[in-house]
Every structure is written in C-alpha cells, then in structure tokens.
Design a protein around this motif. Structure first.
Motif: not given
Length: 551
Positions: A119-125
C-alpha cells in the motif's frame, strides 16, 4: 504497421512505426511514461499506482469508501478494503473497478503485513484496541497511517520511531474526535489572533436520531458501534469547571438535568454527559489560562434518564455469568432484574416521582389559595418577586413563571414515571420470541444484543449529528461569547450523518497526503492549521458547515 515495441512481465505495448514524443501516455486504461523514442523502438515504464488500504468496512465506513472510490477514479488510485465479511465490503464498493475486496481476519499477521507492504497509505476503521497491530506493521513497512480513534498510550509509545522514519500517523481524524478538534482550533486561533483571552471552553457532540425518525421511547437509534454505546462513560469523567478539577463517577454521569440549546431560537434542547478526560486537551488546545474546559456527549433527555436506570439495574456489568443459548430476552430480563431487586427498585423509583409531583401539586395549590385570599381581601398580589437562584444570584421572577415552571416539572416527573417501564419493555422485558443464543454472556453483552435488535435505524430512518462549541473570552476589556454549531442529517439508514462526518475527514486527509498537500511527519491529531484549514474547507464544500453566533 504495428509491432511489439516494448515488453515486460507486467505489460506489452503495440505501437505504429512512427516517432512518439517523450511524456506520459495512457493505453487501454494503463498509464505509462515514454522516455526514449525513435522510428522503430519505444522504451517506456509503467507508472506506479498509489494504493489506499482500508481496514474495516463497518457502519461508519460507507461514505469514506464512496469518497475514496470517487477520488481513486480521478487520480488513478486503487482502494483495497479488508474486512472479516466480504459482503460487507462489496455492499459498499459495489464492485467498483478501482476497488479490491479482501476477506480476512485482522489478527492474521502475515496477510496484514502483505497488504500493508503493497500500500501507499493505510486507514484503520477497526475497533480501537486493534489499531496497535496495524500501527506496528505500518511502522515496520514504512507506511503512514490514519485513524478516527483516540490516540491511546500504545500508539503514543511509537511517536519517536514514527518521526524518525519520516512517516505521518494521524489519529483522531473522524467526527468526535476529529471535526470537533479542527473546528475548535479554527475558532481558538482566530480569537487569539485578535488578542482575545479565552476563559471558558465547552464542546458538545452527539450522534442522535433525526426528529422525523424519532419514534421510540429511548429517542435514540444506533448509527455507530453499539459496543461503544453500551460501555460509554464507564471510566467516569474528569474536567475543569470554574477553576476546579472535577472527577465524576459513572453512576452520576448521565444526568438529564444538564442541558444545552441550539438552533435559531435555541428551541432544540439536549442533555449531555462529560467525556472521559477533558484535561489533556487543555494543553493541546493551548488554553492553559481557561478556568473551564469541558468536552461532552449529547443525547436527548429521555435517553439520559433511561440510561441512568440501566446503570442502576447493573445492565452494563461485564462479568460473563449468563448462559444465553435458548434464552429469550424476557427470560434474561426476569433472571437479571430479579437478582438485582427490580421490584423494590421500581417501587422506590415510582414513589419518588409521585411524591415529588404531590409536593409540587400541594405547593402550587397553596399558591393559588393564597392568591385567591389576597384578591378576596382586596390586597394587591405582587406579579413578581426576588429569588436567589442556584448560583447564588438574585433573580426577578414572575408569579406566572413560577406556576408555569411548577406545571412543567410536574409533567416531567409524571413522564419519567411512565417512561421507566416503557423503555424497559421496548428493550424486550416481555419479549418471549427473540432468542439470544450467544453462549456465555455478560449483562452488557445481552444489552448490546437488545439494542441492536430494538434500536435499529430502519429503512427510511435518518440520523443526525449535532455539535456545539461554547467559548467565552475577554477582548479589549470586554467579555464576549461565541457559539458555533453544526447539524448534519443523514440521507437514509445506510448513508448516515455519522458515516459522513466520520468518513469524510479521513478521506479528505488521505487525498491531501497522497497529493502532497499535507507534508507533516510524526504522530499528530488534527489541531494544526496545516491540517484543519484545508480539511475544513473541503468539508464545507460537502455540506458540513458551522453556524457561528457572537454576543
């Protein structure tokens, strides 16, 4: 004439036998850069796609996913969504060509690391307790991370390493926390820029049911993680009030008498309970000279009254002591409430309400009799008199106001007496049909199950987000007040106001980071102008706009 002019394991291009200018091209939907050309050959390289990795596709991810897919289409990005339930992902991505859905167990470290590395950027929900797993992998794989959750001690422990690696970990980038921080700091920085000195700061926010869908005795429907609803307030609260550090316990937190009003005529009245710990934000907001600093959660008054009863009846206890297989909600409530003396509790609760009503009625009757006696004797009855209010200030109050207030209080007490049982019945006190079937459970587990069954947002229902900042400050020797309010109503039970206000800040921040418009490194929450200014501006274009009132 066409011929193969360049080939790699990834891609093969056919091109006519003519000279191409160096530059960026798109062929069959694939972008590539031509960097050497002549009449017979083309040398080119495939442009690296940016990939956003999102962990979690729950209730609050709907608008986030839609926004990221829209931006992915514009920017030639890819969105990978990982969740335990594949259908939960695809119901939100709708098999968009820029999306990839991956069903996985978040505790599968090998799969997690593989996805993060790509990935280039990670978001955690994900739930807050799981962020640390993702954060450590992001650190190891040198990837920046966004979350909407509070920045806990485990994440804070990574701060130095995040900075050393030149990464950005941006936490508290949702609604509350998130939009509350950004909108508050915009106000605070503006007041300070004028030379103002802030003495009091109060910030309130709540996820509520919209008036047109407000049709149950709890005046509440679930638009976010139901577990958080069940456990809210269990740690008590700490805040600063008129120079005093207040520590409040769980049992007193849900007081329906604490209210704020918003709207043009301040006709919308909400109760509030203080958040867990407001104190750390005093320094973060730069308000060390304030004598009041309070962050709260908004609810309707009826919810607050009912939740206090829930706490009294130990329905949020977390000890796993109930075997629920084959057990109906009615059987559970009977078992649990009998154990905790429900009969005597109910007698006491109703007796108190009726006794308070009787006392008020007796006093009101005496007031009318005194008024009649004075009129019969030809004596003048004063229309107003002076009273000392709860703050110790003298207040001029009219006789009719006294009568009206007494009638209002009596009506409220009678309403509460009626509400006490009505709310419990609504949760399943007499529900013989609904079987729990969750194995060994705590009372809190069963309460969550009941809330998810009974307090759903049904098709056609709408939720509502309300936020209010109240700031008092001195400027040029004069006292000023500003209130800044936000009301957002959801479109339906899926595209909720909660999903919009939690998801959009994350999506906007992701876009700004990938486009190089936010270049910060380290561990942050969105209190810096470099973050809040561009994010608030884009939020306003998406209908999230505050209304300010100065006095």
């Amino acid at each position: 004439m066409w011929r193969t002019v360049w080939h790699s394991p990834d891609i093969e291009f056919l091109a006519p036998n003519f000279h191409w200018e160096a530059g960026e091209y798109c062929l069959a939907g694939v972008r590539f850069n031509v960097w050497h050309c002549d009449l017979k050959t083309i040398s080119c390289q495939k442009k690296q796609l940016k990939t956003i990795l999102l962990f979690g596709a729950g209730k609050s991810a709907t608008v986030l996913i839609s926004y990221l897919l829209e931006e992915s289409g514009k920017n030639n990005w890819k969105l990978v969504v990982a969740d335990a339930h594949l259908d939960q992902i695809t119901s939100k991505t709708h098999f968009h060509p820029a999306s990839e859905a991956i069903a996985m167990d978040i505790t599968d470290s090998n799969k997690r690391i593989e996805l993060i590395a790509q990935s280039s950027l990670v978001i955690s929900m994900m739930p807050p307790s799981l962020h640390i797993l993702i954060a450590k992998d992001c650190l190891a794989q040198s990837k920046s991370l966004l979350t909407a959750s509070y920045c806990d001690d485990a994440i804070k422990a990574l701060e130095l390493k995040v900075k050393q690696k030149g990464l950005l970990f941006l936490c508290e980038m949702g609604l509350d926390p998130g939009i509350d921080h950004m909108s508050a700091m915009a106000l605070i920085d503006a007041i300070k820029a004028e030379g103002g000195e802030i003495s009091s700061f109060k910030s309130h926010c709540g996820g509520l049911v919209a008036p047109e869908s407000d049709n149950n005795p709890w005046r509440y429907k679930i638009s976010w993680n139901p577990r958080n609803v069940v456990l809210a307030g269990k740690a008590g609260a700490i805040y600063l009030l008129e120079g005093k550090r207040i520590v409040e316990n769980y049992e007193t937190l849900f007081d329906p008498a604490r209210t704020v009003s918003i709207g043009k005529d301040e006709k919308q009245v909400f109760s509030f309970y203080p958040n867990r710990n407001s104190m750390p934000y005093i320094d973060m907001y730069g308000l060390q000279n304030a004598n009041t600093f309070l962050r709260t959660t908004l609810r309707y008054r009826d919810f607050m009254y009912g939740w206090r009863n829930i706490i009294d009846l130990k329905l949020t206890d977390e000890a796993p002591i109930y075997q629920t297989d084959g057990l109906s909600l009615q059987e559970f409530f009977k078992m649990h409430l009998t154990k905790h003396g429900f009969g005597s509790w109910l007698d006491k609760k109703l007796s108190e309400r009726f006794a308070e009503t009787k006392d008020l009625l007796d006093n009101l009757k005496k007031l009318f009799e005194t008024e009649e006696e004075a009129n019969a004797a030809g004596e003048e009855v004063p229309e107003a008199f002076m009273l000392v209010d709860e703050k110790g200030d003298l207040k001029n109050i009219g006789l009719q106001e006294v009568k009206d207030n007494a009638a209002t209080v009596m009506a409220a007490k009678l309403h509460e007496a009626n509400l006490t049982l009505k709310q419990l019945f609504f949760l399943g006190l007499d529900d013989k049909e609904t079987l729990i079937n969750l194995g060994l459970c705590s009372a809190a587990d069963v309460l969550q199950f009941a809330l998810e069954k009974k307090l759903l947002l049904f098709p056609g229902d709408k939720d509502m987000i309300v936020m209010l900042h109240e700031i008092e400050y001195m400027l040029n020797g004069k006292k000023h007040q500003v209130s800044s309010s936000l009301v957002v109503t959801g479109d339906d039970h899926i595209h909720t106001a909660m999903a919009k206000t939690v998801g959009l800040p994350l999506g906007i921040a992701a876009k700004l980071i990938l486009n190089g418009e936010i270049n910060l490194t380290g561990l942050h929450i969105p209190i810096l102008p470099e973050i809040y200014k561009p994010v608030l501006e884009i939020l306003s274009r998406n209908g999230i706009v505050f209304q300010d009132k100065n006095s």
